[in-house]
Design an enzyme around this catalytic site. Structure first.
Site, mmCIF file in Angstrom:
data_model
loop_
_atom_site.group_PDB
_atom_site.id
_atom_site.type_symbol
_atom_site.label_atom_id
_atom_site.label_comp_id
_atom_site.label_asym_id
_atom_site.label_seq_id
_atom_site.Cartn_x
_atom_site.Cartn_y
_atom_site.Cartn_z
ATOM 1 N N LYS A 58 0.839 -1.220 0.000
ATOM 2 C CA LYS A 58 0.000 0.000 0.000
ATOM 3 C C LYS A 58 0.866 1.259 0.000
ATOM 4 C CE LYS A 58 -2.184 -1.112 3.840
ATOM 5 N NZ LYS A 58 -1.515 -2.390 4.223
ATOM 6 N N ARG A 76 -10.036 0.692 8.467
ATOM 7 C CA ARG A 76 -9.620 -0.665 8.851
ATOM 8 C C ARG A 76 -10.696 -1.409 9.620
ATOM 9 N NH1 ARG A 76 -3.629 0.242 8.733
ATOM 10 N NH2 ARG A 76 -2.694 -1.783 9.043
ATOM 11 N N ARG A 109 -0.457 -9.033 13.287
ATOM 12 C CA ARG A 109 -1.023 -7.979 12.415
ATOM 13 C C ARG A 109 -1.889 -8.602 11.325
ATOM 14 N NH1 ARG A 109 4.436 -5.194 10.782
ATOM 15 N NH2 ARG A 109 3.179 -3.994 9.311
ATOM 16 N N ARG A 165 11.112 -0.065 12.289
ATOM 17 C CA ARG A 165 9.732 -0.252 12.768
ATOM 18 C C ARG A 165 9.678 -1.456 13.697
ATOM 19 N NH1 ARG A 165 4.985 0.420 8.314
ATOM 20 N NH2 ARG A 165 3.937 -0.882 9.856
ATOM 21 N N ARG A 202 12.029 -5.898 5.488
ATOM 22 C CA ARG A 202 12.023 -4.460 5.790
ATOM 23 C C ARG A 202 12.468 -4.209 7.228
ATOM 24 N NH1 ARG A 202 6.542 -1.164 5.286
ATOM 25 N NH2 ARG A 202 6.075 -2.407 7.096
HETATM 26 P P1 AP5 Z 1 4.659 -1.463 1.909
HETATM 27 O O1 AP5 Z 1 4.449 -0.725 0.661
HETATM 28 O O2 AP5 Z 1 5.128 -0.706 3.108
HETATM 29 O O3 AP5 Z 1 3.328 -2.278 2.287
HETATM 30 P P2 AP5 Z 1 2.119 -1.816 3.180
HETATM 31 O O4 AP5 Z 1 0.942 -2.574 2.711
HETATM 32 O O5 AP5 Z 1 2.034 -0.317 3.219
HETATM 33 O O6 AP5 Z 1 2.656 -2.408 4.553
HETATM 34 P P3 AP5 Z 1 2.688 -1.760 5.991
HETATM 35 O O7 AP5 Z 1 3.474 -2.660 6.859
HETATM 36 O O8 AP5 Z 1 3.149 -0.352 5.959
HETATM 37 O O9 AP5 Z 1 1.178 -1.876 6.292
HETATM 38 P P4 AP5 Z 1 0.417 -1.918 7.594
HETATM 39 O O10 AP5 Z 1 -0.963 -1.903 7.115
HETATM 40 O O11 AP5 Z 1 0.771 -3.000 8.541
HETATM 41 O O12 AP5 Z 1 1.015 -0.629 8.317
HETATM 42 P P5 AP5 Z 1 0.380 0.729 8.754
HETATM 43 O O13 AP5 Z 1 1.471 1.692 8.818
HETATM 44 O O14 AP5 Z 1 -0.837 1.052 7.978
HETATM 45 O O15 AP5 Z 1 5.624 -2.677 1.579
HETATM 46 C C1 AP5 Z 1 6.122 -3.541 2.590
HETATM 47 C C2 AP5 Z 1 7.521 -4.013 2.175
HETATM 48 O O16 AP5 Z 1 7.403 -4.767 0.967
HETATM 49 C C3 AP5 Z 1 8.475 -2.838 1.851
HETATM 50 O O17 AP5 Z 1 9.755 -3.182 2.291
HETATM 51 C C4 AP5 Z 1 8.424 -2.743 0.317
HETATM 52 O O18 AP5 Z 1 9.627 -2.236 -0.214
HETATM 53 C C5 AP5 Z 1 8.199 -4.205 -0.074
HETATM 54 N N1 AP5 Z 1 7.459 -4.320 -1.336
HETATM 55 C C6 AP5 Z 1 6.412 -3.539 -1.763
HETATM 56 N N2 AP5 Z 1 5.968 -3.967 -2.955
HETATM 57 C C7 AP5 Z 1 6.727 -5.048 -3.296
HETATM 58 C C8 AP5 Z 1 6.750 -5.918 -4.430
HETATM 59 N N3 AP5 Z 1 5.898 -5.781 -5.440
HETATM 60 N N4 AP5 Z 1 7.652 -6.928 -4.425
HETATM 61 C C9 AP5 Z 1 8.531 -7.094 -3.377
HETATM 62 N N5 AP5 Z 1 8.566 -6.278 -2.283
HETATM 63 C C10 AP5 Z 1 7.674 -5.280 -2.247
HETATM 64 O O19 AP5 Z 1 -0.126 0.365 10.233
HETATM 65 C C11 AP5 Z 1 0.765 0.087 11.284
HETATM 66 C C12 AP5 Z 1 -0.021 -0.035 12.567
HETATM 67 O O20 AP5 Z 1 -0.652 1.235 12.877
HETATM 68 C C13 AP5 Z 1 -1.179 -1.042 12.571
HETATM 69 O O21 AP5 Z 1 -0.737 -2.345 12.879
HETATM 70 C C14 AP5 Z 1 -2.074 -0.462 13.653
HETATM 71 O O22 AP5 Z 1 -1.605 -0.757 14.934
HETATM 72 C C15 AP5 Z 1 -1.940 1.038 13.440
HETATM 73 N N6 AP5 Z 1 -2.950 1.586 12.511
HETATM 74 C C16 AP5 Z 1 -2.703 2.168 11.304
HETATM 75 N N7 AP5 Z 1 -3.847 2.549 10.722
HETATM 76 C C17 AP5 Z 1 -4.847 2.191 11.566
HETATM 77 C C18 AP5 Z 1 -6.258 2.292 11.494
HETATM 78 N N8 AP5 Z 1 -6.869 2.828 10.437
HETATM 79 N N9 AP5 Z 1 -6.979 1.817 12.540
HETATM 80 C C19 AP5 Z 1 -6.367 1.269 13.608
HETATM 81 N N10 AP5 Z 1 -5.037 1.137 13.743
HETATM 82 C C20 AP5 Z 1 -4.275 1.593 12.714
#
Ligand code: AP5
Length: 192
Positions: free
Chosen positions: A14, A89, A146, A134, A128
């Site tokens: 994402k 979410r 997660r 992180r 990552r």
């Molecule tokens: P990346 O692009 O970062 O993937 P992502 O889907 O954004 O993964 P995140 O870990 O950032 O998502 P998340 O939903 O857990 O985190 P968030 O910050 O929202 O890619 C991941 C890795 O893969 C990178 O190293 C990238 O380079 C690699 N990659 C990408 N594309 C690739 C490809 N095609 N091939 C190979 N490698 C690739 O949330 C974190 C925490 O915050 C949650 O757990 C929760 O506690 C809280 N939180 C956030 N939003 C909310 C909400 N709305 N409600 C409640 N709690 C929330």
């Protein structure tokens, strides 16, 4: 206005794809994960509370993230559209987002859902975690928590938007560029 939700489990790409989509379509990127990490970095009371929850791989309470998104929408009154990443979410967050957008006389055009297998998600996040700093990426147990939280509480967001026929499934495995092209093909339908 063009408003898109980029949806998918942790590690589905994402954040990576958001960076490219906002440039191509001139959208404002709203990531609740990034907003929460800014609060943690600034050591605000909200950030300290959120960190304890995020470190376990659980979701932060709805009212906290809805408040953040509400403020971000108000802070960007002239934006030509928003790309929501990691929000909504839960069903409650989805309903709140629809109401906030209705106040601006707009709505979600599409939910683009990135589909990636669990082994690939874990591999990407552990990789990552070697460099990202992180704390929720370094431990496989937390990464699995997660993903469990995603299936338990977040997958319903796709069900919610399916009733309005707004969900489009996109294969999230392949090169970053291949996936970006597939996403653009969908988004272009709303810009032409
Ligand atoms: P990346 O692009 O970062 O993937 P992502 O889907 O954004 O993964 P995140 O870990 O950032 O998502 P998340 O939903 O857990 O985190 P968030 O910050 O929202 O890619 C991941 C890795 O893969 C990178 O190293 C990238 O380079 C690699 N990659 C990408 N594309 C690739 C490809 N095609 N091939 C190979 N490698 C690739 O949330 C974190 C925490 O915050 C949650 O757990 C929760 O506690 C809280 N939180 C956030 N939003 C909310 C909400 N709305 N409600 C409640 N709690 C929330």
């Amino acid at each position: 206005m063009l408003n898109i939700i980029l949806f998918g489990p942790p590690g589905s790409g994402k954040g990576t794809q958001s960076e490219k989509l906002i440039v191509k379509y001139g959208l404002k990127h709203l990531s609740t994960g990034d907003l929460l990490r800014s609060e943690i970095a600034a050591q605000t009371p909200l950030g300290l509370e959120a960190k304890a929850i995020m470190d376990k791989g659980h979701l932060v309470p709805d009212e906290v993230v809805i408040g953040m998104i509400s403020s971000a929408l108000e802070a960007n009154p002239t934006s030509s559209g928003f790309l929501f990443d990691g929000f909504p979410r839960t069903e409650a967050q989805s309903i709140a987002l629809d109401s906030l957008l209705e106040l601006k006389n707009t709505e979600i055009a599409a939910v683009l859902s990135l589909e990636v297998g669990e082994d690939e998600l874990i591999k990407r996040l552990l990789q990552r975690g070697l460099t990202s700093g992180r704390s929720d990426d370094t431990n496989e147990e937390i990464i699995r928590a997660r993903i469990v939280e995603y299936h338990k509480k977040t997958s319903v967001v796709a069900d919610y938007y399916s009733q309005f026929d707004k969900v489009r499934n996109i294969k999230g495995e392949g090169t970053v560029d291949e996936i970006f092209q597939a996403l653009c093909k969908e988004v272009d339908q709303y810009t032409m």
